[in-house]
Write an enzyme that holds these catalytic residues in place. Structure first.
Site, short mmCIF file in Angstrom:
data_model
loop_
_atom_site.label_atom_id
_atom_site.label_comp_id
_atom_site.label_asym_id
_atom_site.label_seq_id
_atom_site.Cartn_x
_atom_site.Cartn_y
_atom_site.Cartn_z
N PHE A 202 0.83 -1.20 0.00
CA PHE A 202 0.00 0.00 0.00
C PHE A 202 0.87 1.26 0.00
O PHE A 202 1.78 1.40 0.83
CB PHE A 202 -0.89 0.05 1.25
CG PHE A 202 -2.04 -0.91 1.23
CD1 PHE A 202 -3.29 -0.51 0.78
CD2 PHE A 202 -1.88 -2.22 1.69
CE1 PHE A 202 -4.36 -1.39 0.78
CE2 PHE A 202 -2.94 -3.11 1.69
CZ PHE A 202 -4.19 -2.70 1.23
N ASP A 203 0.56 2.17 -0.92
CA ASP A 203 1.06 3.52 -0.80
C ASP A 203 0.45 4.13 0.46
O ASP A 203 -0.55 3.62 0.98
CB ASP A 203 0.65 4.30 -2.06
CG ASP A 203 0.94 5.77 -1.95
OD1 ASP A 203 2.07 6.13 -1.60
OD2 ASP A 203 0.02 6.57 -2.22
N LEU A 204 1.04 5.21 0.95
CA LEU A 204 0.53 5.83 2.18
C LEU A 204 -0.33 7.07 1.87
O LEU A 204 -1.54 7.07 2.04
CB LEU A 204 1.69 6.20 3.10
CG LEU A 204 1.35 6.87 4.43
CD1 LEU A 204 0.32 6.09 5.22
CD2 LEU A 204 2.62 7.09 5.25
N ASP A 205 0.31 8.14 1.40
CA ASP A 205 -0.41 9.38 1.15
C ASP A 205 -1.41 9.24 0.02
O ASP A 205 -1.06 8.85 -1.10
CB ASP A 205 0.57 10.51 0.80
CG ASP A 205 1.45 10.91 1.97
OD1 ASP A 205 1.07 10.62 3.11
OD2 ASP A 205 2.51 11.53 1.73
#
Length: 205
Positions: A6-9
């Site tokens: 998963f990407d965060l932002d």
């Protein structure tokens, strides 16, 4: 069992307030003109060095590095607490781990900042690890390391073209439309599938 990065932002949390305010903090301290927050949301996701090169219209590495340092000065102390967790994310992560999937965070942020955000929302138990970028390690390299470590298929979930580009050719790339990337951006970047809400991810696995 599927491995999910998963990407965060813009994927797990909405960081707009912390990021835009910290960008303007850096610009102000460099005596550059500040920018209306709604005009800065396009810079959520891509690497900070690229953002400040554009905003300051410079290729001077020293100036860019100073801007990044000023940004992180504010973001490390208060900016990361200005994140807002997207609705449905905790339930999604809980269900994915209950199903036996292995989850990672892979972000352009430095590892320590990414870990601070994940810990702030008490999400650490859901993730095998939280991986951030360094000057010598980009997101694509992090994804390859995870794939080699896990020895299985890997899915990348993100909201920007940079996320799709990082996983292109060796992961399945899923574009989350609740973040900051548009449908056109994600399609053009080669997303294998688009999902409108976090819960839709469960239907694809």
């Amino acid at each position: 069992m599927t491995v999910l990065a998963f990407d965060l932002d813009g994927t797990l949390s909405d960081p707009a307030q912390g990021i835009t305010t910290s960008i303007n903090y850096a610009l102000e301290n460099l005596r550059a003109s500040t920018i209306a927050p709604h005009n800065l949301t396009q810079y959520i996701g891509p690497p900070l060095s690229r953002t400040f090169a554009q905003l300051l219209n410079t290729e001077d590495e020293a100036v860019i590095s100073q801007a990044v340092a000023l940004y992180r000065e504010r973001y490390r102390t208060i900016g990361y607490t200005e994140n807002i967790l997207y609705p449905g994310i905790p339930d999604l992560l809980k269900e994915l781990t209950n199903q036996g999937h292995r989850l990672y965070v892979v972000t352009a942020k430095p590892t320590d900042i990414a870990q601070a955000v994940i810990d702030y929302f008490a999400l650490r138990p859901y993730f095998i690890d939280v991986w951030g970028c360094r000057l010598d390690r980009n997101k694509a390299e992090l994804l390859r390391d995870i794939q080699e470590q896990e020895h299985t298929d890997l899915w990348m979930i993100g909201d920007r073209a940079s996320d799709m580009a990082a996983g292109q050719g060796f992961t399945r790339c899923l574009g989350g439309l609740w973040g900051y990337g548009s449908l056109a951006e994600l399609e053009q970047a080669g997303a294998d599938a688009l999902i409108h809400t976090p819960s839709e991810l469960l239907k694809l696995i």
